[in-house]
Design a protein around this motif. Structure first.
Motif, PDB file in Angstrom:
ATOM      1  N   ALA A 185       0.787  -1.235  -0.067  1.00  0.00           N
ATOM      2  CA  ALA A 185      -0.321   0.103  -0.025  1.00  0.00           C
ATOM      3  C   ALA A 185       0.953   1.120   0.246  1.00  0.00           C
ATOM      4  O   ALA A 185       0.487   2.300  -0.609  1.00  0.00           O
ATOM      5  CB  ALA A 185      -0.949   0.086   1.327  1.00  0.00           C
ATOM      6  N   GLU A 186       1.958   1.413   0.808  1.00  0.00           N
ATOM      7  CA  GLU A 186       3.029   2.409   0.869  1.00  0.00           C
ATOM      8  C   GLU A 186       3.556   2.569  -0.673  1.00  0.00           C
ATOM      9  O   GLU A 186       3.735   3.702  -0.861  1.00  0.00           O
ATOM     10  CB  GLU A 186       3.979   2.264   1.942  1.00  0.00           C
ATOM     11  CG  GLU A 186       3.280   2.182   3.276  1.00  0.00           C
ATOM     12  CD  GLU A 186       4.160   1.828   4.301  1.00  0.00           C
ATOM     13  OE1 GLU A 186       5.360   1.672   4.216  1.00  0.00           O
ATOM     14  OE2 GLU A 186       3.794   2.227   5.502  1.00  0.00           O
ATOM     15  N   PHE A 187       4.100   1.497  -1.312  1.00  0.00           N
ATOM     16  CA  PHE A 187       4.628   1.850  -2.736  1.00  0.00           C
ATOM     17  C   PHE A 187       3.562   2.031  -3.861  1.00  0.00           C
ATOM     18  O   PHE A 187       3.773   2.740  -4.560  1.00  0.00           O
ATOM     19  CB  PHE A 187       5.125   0.184  -3.151  1.00  0.00           C
ATOM     20  CG  PHE A 187       6.450  -0.050  -2.495  1.00  0.00           C
ATOM     21  CD1 PHE A 187       7.382   0.766  -2.423  1.00  0.00           C
ATOM     22  CD2 PHE A 187       6.711  -1.497  -2.108  1.00  0.00           C
ATOM     23  CE1 PHE A 187       8.512   0.296  -1.706  1.00  0.00           C
ATOM     24  CE2 PHE A 187       7.614  -1.749  -1.621  1.00  0.00           C
ATOM     25  CZ  PHE A 187       8.871  -1.121  -1.516  1.00  0.00           C
ATOM     26  N   ALA A 188       2.067   1.625  -3.355  1.00  0.00           N
ATOM     27  CA  ALA A 188       1.157   2.246  -4.221  1.00  0.00           C
ATOM     28  C   ALA A 188       0.853   3.578  -4.316  1.00  0.00           C
ATOM     29  O   ALA A 188       0.433   4.301  -5.325  1.00  0.00           O
ATOM     30  CB  ALA A 188      -0.126   1.332  -4.000  1.00  0.00           C
ATOM     31  N   VAL A 189       0.830   4.429  -3.245  1.00  0.00           N
ATOM     32  CA  VAL A 189       0.536   5.898  -3.315  1.00  0.00           C
ATOM     33  C   VAL A 189       1.351   6.554  -2.207  1.00  0.00           C
ATOM     34  O   VAL A 189       1.890   6.048  -1.517  1.00  0.00           O
ATOM     35  CB  VAL A 189      -0.990   5.929  -2.485  1.00  0.00           C
ATOM     36  CG1 VAL A 189      -1.977   5.204  -3.384  1.00  0.00           C
ATOM     37  CG2 VAL A 189      -1.142   5.337  -1.141  1.00  0.00           C
ATOM     38  N   PRO A 190       1.657   7.695  -2.675  1.00  0.00           N
ATOM     39  CA  PRO A 190       2.467   8.747  -1.848  1.00  0.00           C
ATOM     40  C   PRO A 190       1.552   9.184  -0.572  1.00  0.00           C
ATOM     41  O   PRO A 190       0.486   9.063  -0.467  1.00  0.00           O
ATOM     42  CB  PRO A 190       2.880   9.859  -2.571  1.00  0.00           C
ATOM     43  CG  PRO A 190       1.646   9.955  -3.530  1.00  0.00           C
ATOM     44  CD  PRO A 190       1.078   8.544  -3.803  1.00  0.00           C
TER      45      PRO A 190
END
Length: 195
Positions: A185-190
């Motif tokens: 989830a952290e890689f998917a959105v800033p």
């Protein structure tokens, strides 16, 4: 390492670590001849960085292939909501057991087959996730049908299978490997507040 019997493993420096537990499980359960399947995937270039797609910076829609129940989907939703609220589409699938690999591959293909005529918006990125478990539980993410579905995906894929120390074949073929579902989830959105 060399094992007696059907499994002989050669070191592939680019694709380590191949864990001893993984190899022993394969031998004990008559799974793939690891050397043969890895050799075939490597020969075909399925793990090559050249085919990896960039993860979009601000995806409008995030597809998730995972179980509909449990901590994984809740963690992903919570983390995305905290960082940068985005539209999340869940394609619920079993993530272990008989038939799971086929359903995971079907979900990946299904997201890819959505188009502008579909009532559902095609995701900009897909997270394929499940929590930790035994190697046997995680095995669907080593199955050829899943590896090929990930490789053939036109949508970038983040793999997030198991715990940080777990490494499945999906991790080598995906566009990005996350150590955990929350990490995916952290890689998917800033973080919105940092923009």
């Amino acid at each position: 390492d060399d094992f007696e019997g059907d499994i002989v493993v050669r070191s592939y420096k680019l694709y380590e670590p191949i864990q001893r537990e993984f190899l022993e499980f394969c031998k004990k359960n008559n799974k793939y001849k690891v050397q043969d399947i890895l050799s075939q995937f490597i020969k075909e270039g399925l793990f090559d960085n050249a085919h990896k797609k960039p993860i979009p910076y601000l995806p409008e829609t995030i597809g998730v292939v995972s179980s509909a129940s449990g901590a994984v989907i809740r963690d992903i939703i919570h983390r995305i909501k905290d960082r940068f609220p985005s539209h999340i589409l869940l394609w619920p699938t079993p993530v272990q057991g008989e038939g799971a690999a086929e359903k995971i591959a079907f979900a990946i293909d299904g997201f890819n087959n959505l188009d502008e005529k579909s009532k559902i918006k095609r995701p900009d990125v897909i997270i394929v996730a499940r929590g930790g478990g035994s190697l046997e539980d995680l095995w669907p993410f080593n199955e050829e049908i899943v590896i090929r579905a990930v490789y053939n995906s036109k949508i970038p894929i983040i793999s997030a299978v198991g715990h940080e120390t777990d490494t499945m074949l999906i991790d080598y073929v995906s566009d990005k490997r996350a150590p955990t579902p929350t990490g995916a989830a952290e890689f998917a959105v800033p973080v919105k507040d940092e923009l």
